[in-house]
Design a protein around this motif. Structure first.
Motif, PDB file in Angstrom:
ATOM      1  N   MET A 346       0.820  -1.199  -0.178  1.00  0.00           N
ATOM      2  CA  MET A 346       0.003   0.156   0.100  1.00  0.00           C
ATOM      3  C   MET A 346       0.702   1.311  -0.026  1.00  0.00           C
ATOM      4  N   GLY A 347       2.086   1.222   0.803  1.00  0.00           N
ATOM      5  CA  GLY A 347       2.778   2.566   0.974  1.00  0.00           C
ATOM      6  C   GLY A 347       3.685   2.749  -0.320  1.00  0.00           C
ATOM      7  N   CYS A 348       4.128   1.843  -1.152  1.00  0.00           N
ATOM      8  CA  CYS A 348       5.380   1.813  -1.817  1.00  0.00           C
ATOM      9  C   CYS A 348       5.009   1.503  -3.409  1.00  0.00           C
ATOM     10  N   LYS A 349       4.036   0.750  -3.778  1.00  0.00           N
ATOM     11  CA  LYS A 349       3.931   0.323  -4.865  1.00  0.00           C
ATOM     12  C   LYS A 349       2.728   0.811  -5.767  1.00  0.00           C
ATOM     13  N   CYS A 350       1.447   1.406  -4.809  1.00  0.00           N
ATOM     14  CA  CYS A 350       0.466   1.585  -5.710  1.00  0.00           C
ATOM     15  C   CYS A 350       0.398   2.972  -6.169  1.00  0.00           C
ATOM     16  N   ASP A 351       0.048   3.176  -7.603  1.00  0.00           N
ATOM     17  CA  ASP A 351      -0.010   4.302  -8.278  1.00  0.00           C
ATOM     18  C   ASP A 351      -1.536   4.435  -8.637  1.00  0.00           C
ATOM     19  N   GLY A 352      -1.870   5.700  -9.016  1.00  0.00           N
ATOM     20  CA  GLY A 352      -3.233   5.770  -9.656  1.00  0.00           C
ATOM     21  C   GLY A 352      -4.403   5.930  -8.809  1.00  0.00           C
ATOM     22  N   ASP A 353      -4.168   5.646  -7.270  1.00  0.00           N
ATOM     23  CA  ASP A 353      -5.316   5.548  -6.352  1.00  0.00           C
ATOM     24  C   ASP A 353      -5.121   6.536  -5.413  1.00  0.00           C
ATOM     25  N   ARG A 354      -4.564   7.685  -5.537  1.00  0.00           N
ATOM     26  CA  ARG A 354      -4.132   8.681  -4.559  1.00  0.00           C
ATOM     27  C   ARG A 354      -4.975   9.639  -4.950  1.00  0.00           C
ATOM     28  N   VAL A 355      -6.234   9.901  -4.203  1.00  0.00           N
ATOM     29  CA  VAL A 355      -7.123  10.888  -4.850  1.00  0.00           C
ATOM     30  C   VAL A 355      -7.353  11.908  -3.718  1.00  0.00           C
ATOM     31  N   GLU A 356      -7.616  13.162  -4.052  1.00  0.00           N
ATOM     32  CA  GLU A 356      -7.922  13.957  -3.112  1.00  0.00           C
ATOM     33  C   GLU A 356      -9.406  14.365  -2.938  1.00  0.00           C
ATOM     34  N   ILE A 357      -9.830  13.911  -1.396  1.00  0.00           N
ATOM     35  CA  ILE A 357     -11.310  13.785  -1.202  1.00  0.00           C
ATOM     36  C   ILE A 357     -12.041  14.841  -1.584  1.00  0.00           C
ATOM     37  N   LEU A 358     -11.402  16.196  -1.380  1.00  0.00           N
ATOM     38  CA  LEU A 358     -12.313  17.420  -1.678  1.00  0.00           C
ATOM     39  C   LEU A 358     -12.974  17.504  -2.985  1.00  0.00           C
ATOM     40  N   SER A 359     -12.075  17.038  -3.936  1.00  0.00           N
ATOM     41  CA  SER A 359     -12.128  16.940  -5.336  1.00  0.00           C
ATOM     42  C   SER A 359     -13.130  15.858  -5.698  1.00  0.00           C
ATOM     43  N   ASN A 360     -13.579  15.050  -4.862  1.00  0.00           N
ATOM     44  CA  ASN A 360     -14.281  13.881  -5.030  1.00  0.00           C
ATOM     45  C   ASN A 360     -13.880  12.968  -6.139  1.00  0.00           C
ATOM     46  N   GLY A 361     -12.564  12.758  -6.143  1.00  0.00           N
ATOM     47  CA  GLY A 361     -11.789  11.977  -7.259  1.00  0.00           C
ATOM     48  C   GLY A 361     -11.407  12.646  -8.182  1.00  0.00           C
ATOM     49  N   LYS A 362     -11.674  13.830  -8.611  1.00  0.00           N
ATOM     50  CA  LYS A 362     -11.515  14.427  -9.895  1.00  0.00           C
ATOM     51  C   LYS A 362      -9.810  14.726 -10.156  1.00  0.00           C
ATOM     52  N   TYR A 363      -9.285  15.316  -8.925  1.00  0.00           N
ATOM     53  CA  TYR A 363      -7.814  15.199  -8.984  1.00  0.00           C
ATOM     54  C   TYR A 363      -6.894  14.342  -8.099  1.00  0.00           C
ATOM     55  N   SER A 364      -5.751  14.224  -8.455  1.00  0.00           N
ATOM     56  CA  SER A 364      -5.250  12.998  -7.617  1.00  0.00           C
ATOM     57  C   SER A 364      -3.626  13.478  -7.349  1.00  0.00           C
ATOM     58  N   SER A 365      -3.431  12.957  -6.001  1.00  0.00           N
ATOM     59  CA  SER A 365      -2.095  13.200  -5.629  1.00  0.00           C
ATOM     60  C   SER A 365      -1.295  12.007  -6.109  1.00  0.00           C
ATOM     61  N   CYS A 366       0.308  12.355  -5.826  1.00  0.00           N
ATOM     62  CA  CYS A 366       0.993  11.394  -6.602  1.00  0.00           C
ATOM     63  C   CYS A 366       1.884  10.923  -5.830  1.00  0.00           C
ATOM     64  N   LEU A 367       2.435   9.521  -5.978  1.00  0.00           N
ATOM     65  CA  LEU A 367       3.707   9.145  -5.204  1.00  0.00           C
ATOM     66  C   LEU A 367       4.814   9.779  -5.594  1.00  0.00           C
ATOM     67  N   HIS A 368       5.695  10.264  -4.697  1.00  0.00           N
ATOM     68  CA  HIS A 368       7.083  10.821  -5.096  1.00  0.00           C
ATOM     69  C   HIS A 368       8.005  10.273  -4.057  1.00  0.00           C
ATOM     70  N   ARG A 369       9.078  10.579  -4.364  1.00  0.00           N
ATOM     71  CA  ARG A 369      10.540  10.150  -3.555  1.00  0.00           C
ATOM     72  C   ARG A 369      11.637  10.845  -3.906  1.00  0.00           C
ATOM     73  N   VAL A 370      12.818  10.783  -3.211  1.00  0.00           N
ATOM     74  CA  VAL A 370      13.873  11.657  -3.346  1.00  0.00           C
ATOM     75  C   VAL A 370      14.908  10.494  -3.280  1.00  0.00           C
ATOM     76  N   VAL A 371      15.767  10.473  -4.705  1.00  0.00           N
ATOM     77  CA  VAL A 371      16.938   9.616  -4.380  1.00  0.00           C
ATOM     78  C   VAL A 371      18.149  10.317  -4.114  1.00  0.00           C
ATOM     79  N   ASN A 372      19.069   9.622  -3.658  1.00  0.00           N
ATOM     80  CA  ASN A 372      20.470  10.302  -2.997  1.00  0.00           C
ATOM     81  C   ASN A 372      21.411  10.509  -4.401  1.00  0.00           C
ATOM     82  N   ASN A 373      22.380  11.178  -4.267  1.00  0.00           N
ATOM     83  CA  ASN A 373      23.423  10.917  -5.310  1.00  0.00           C
ATOM     84  C   ASN A 373      24.965  11.092  -4.217  1.00  0.00           C
ATOM     85  N   ASN A 374      25.984  10.500  -5.048  1.00  0.00           N
ATOM     86  CA  ASN A 374      27.265  10.785  -4.402  1.00  0.00           C
ATOM     87  C   ASN A 374      28.016  11.736  -4.573  1.00  0.00           C
TER      88      ASN A 374
END
Ligand code: AKG
Ligand code: FE2
Length: 455
Positions: A346-374
């Protein structure tokens, strides 16, 4: 339980701590404390770290190059970029609607923040983290993470340090703990934060209009907002393939505004690809927060419940079915292994199911992450704009009718946030872990994702 490797820079510290406290069964307890209080940069510099201590090594499925969480990295695609001066009227609203619906992420140019202020904010933020530990620790408050100001290592053993400051409402702000050094930083932050709040309101008005709602709808729906600024600092990492700067998450709040430097590392997940958010000069990155992602409707559709019956909502994918099955396993089992499995799904792999409730499913939030560099340290400044904790959040009545029934229940925002953070502590958390999520499910028949941020 995982043990530290012999060459971990912390090993001698750990041995000493064990002698003193006899805490032999908790090899990571003192490391956690070290990380929380002093952070990654201090650890790297004072122990001259040349390889990643096992404490920071991510499980394989959360690492940068491991499918499916790594999926395919896209070099060609970019999140939308909207110029707030070049566009106006319907053209601007359409650009915002498309970005919020298709991406949940976009960059804005000509956002109205004075460029000198933005430059000062960026420069002084990285200077803050370069200071000696004693200076940074002046920004610690007794309540640490839950307090009004917090300096330390980021959550989830991420390779990241953070300075978090409550900015609004006034009752949760403690300016006396805000950094006094580098010189002028406190004033810069004060001005930057008020400009960010004004921008958030401007964007929420545009987003309301783009949904066909009255301009002030979303601002009013959030009540007296909670605004938190998190200045993230990602020191160079000896082996970025093993670590994460911030693990994959979506933000739980209403809207997030991010100023990033030119180093890069932020990625968004879209259609099985991690896409680099390329730093653009003078831009801010905006993302739609979860605002709640109660999946009650989909759960009911899959499990044969009958509330809500639009055929599109019943067209659930195999992956969603898998997640619901795993969720059911959480409810029926107390074993930590099944909880861990569910969290990953649920926490790391699902995409397309992150929906802002106030918009009743019209707009989506999105998984994001930050990768490190050396190569070099990266600094970013996130401003989280959230509803008041007492707010009851639900689909905007203006977006609900017979054809588009409410697909999410109303929920008290404080309940969501509580479950969000206790879940984020992971399956070994002794203070509740997923139980809070289960409690949320019991009360509201919905579930949440796990994440790592402060908001
Ligand atoms: O540092 C970044 O680019 C993103 C930070 C972030 O996602 C967060 O603080 O929630
Ligand atoms: Fe985030």
């Amino acid at each position: 339980m995982t043990m530290t490797r012999p060459n971990d820079p912390f090993t001698s510290d750990i041995a000493r701590f064990h002698e003193v406290k006899g805490a032999k069964d908790e090899p990571f307890a003192e490391l956690t404390r070290y990380h929380e209080v002093r952070g990654v940069r201090e650890m790297v510099e004072s122990f001259r770290v040349r390889e990643v201590p096992s404490y920071y090594v991510k499980p394989v499925n959360e690492r940068r190059f491991t499918p499916p969480s790594a999926a395919v990295l896209s070099m060609e695609q970019q999140i939308p970029c909207i110029d707030l001066e070049a566009l106006s009227g319907q053209e601007l609203l359409s650009a915002i609607a498309n970005a919020c619906r298709d991406w949940g992420f976009f960059q804005v140019l000509n956002h109205g923040l004075p460029s000198q202020l933005v430059q000062n904010m960026a420069k002084q933020s990285s200077e803050f983290f370069a200071q000696p530990l004693e200076e940074k620790m002046k920004c610690s408050t007794p309540a640490r993470v839950s307090g009004p100001v917090h300096f330390g290592g980021g959550g989830n053993r991420d390779w990241r340090d953070v300075l978090k400051l409550n900015c609004a409402p006034a009752s949760i702000v403690a300016k006396e703990y805000w950094p006094q050094r580098p010189a002028g930083f406190r004033d810069t932050m004060e001005e930057y934060s008020s400009q960010q709040q004004a921008l958030a309101i401007r964007l929420l008005k545009l987003i309301s209009e783009s949904l066909g709602l009255e301009s002030n709808y979303l601002v009013a729906a959030c009540g007296e907002p909670k605004v938190v600024m998190a200045i993230n600092h990602y020191p160079p990492c000896p082996d970025p393939s093993l670590t994460m700067g911030i693990k994959a998450h979506s933000d739980p709040n209403t809207i997030t505004m991010l100023l990033q430097d030119d180093v890069g590392g932020l990625q968004v997940f879209k259609e099985d690809r991690w896409i680099d958010v390329r730093p653009l000069p003078n831009a801010l990155v905006i993302n739609v927060g979860d605002q709640l992602q109660c999946r009650v409707e989909k759960i009911r559709a899959i499990t044969g419940g009958n509330r809500g019956s639009s055929s599109s909502r019943q067209a659930t994918s195999r992956a969603e079915l898998g997640r619901v099955e795993q969720w059911s396993a959480v409810r029926s089992s107390n074993s930590s292994s099944s909880r861990a499995c569910t969290r990953d799904a649920m926490g790391c792999k699902c995409d397309g199911d992150r929906v802002e409730i106030l918009s009743n499913g019209k707009y989506s939030s999105c998984l994001h992450r930050v990768v490190n560099n050396n190569r070099q340290a990266r600094t970013s400044i996130a401003t989280f704009f959230s509803p008041a904790h007492a707010c009851i959040i639900g689909p905007a009545p203006g977006l609900v009718d017979e054809v588009n029934p409410a697909i999410y229940p109303n929920i008290v925002y404080a309940d969501y946030i509580k479950a969000f953070y206790t879940q984020a502590l992971g399956p070994n958390n002794k203070n509740g872990g997923y139980l809070a999520g289960i409690e949320l499910h019991r009360r509201y028949n919905c579930y949440t994702s796990s994440s790592s941020i402060s908001s």
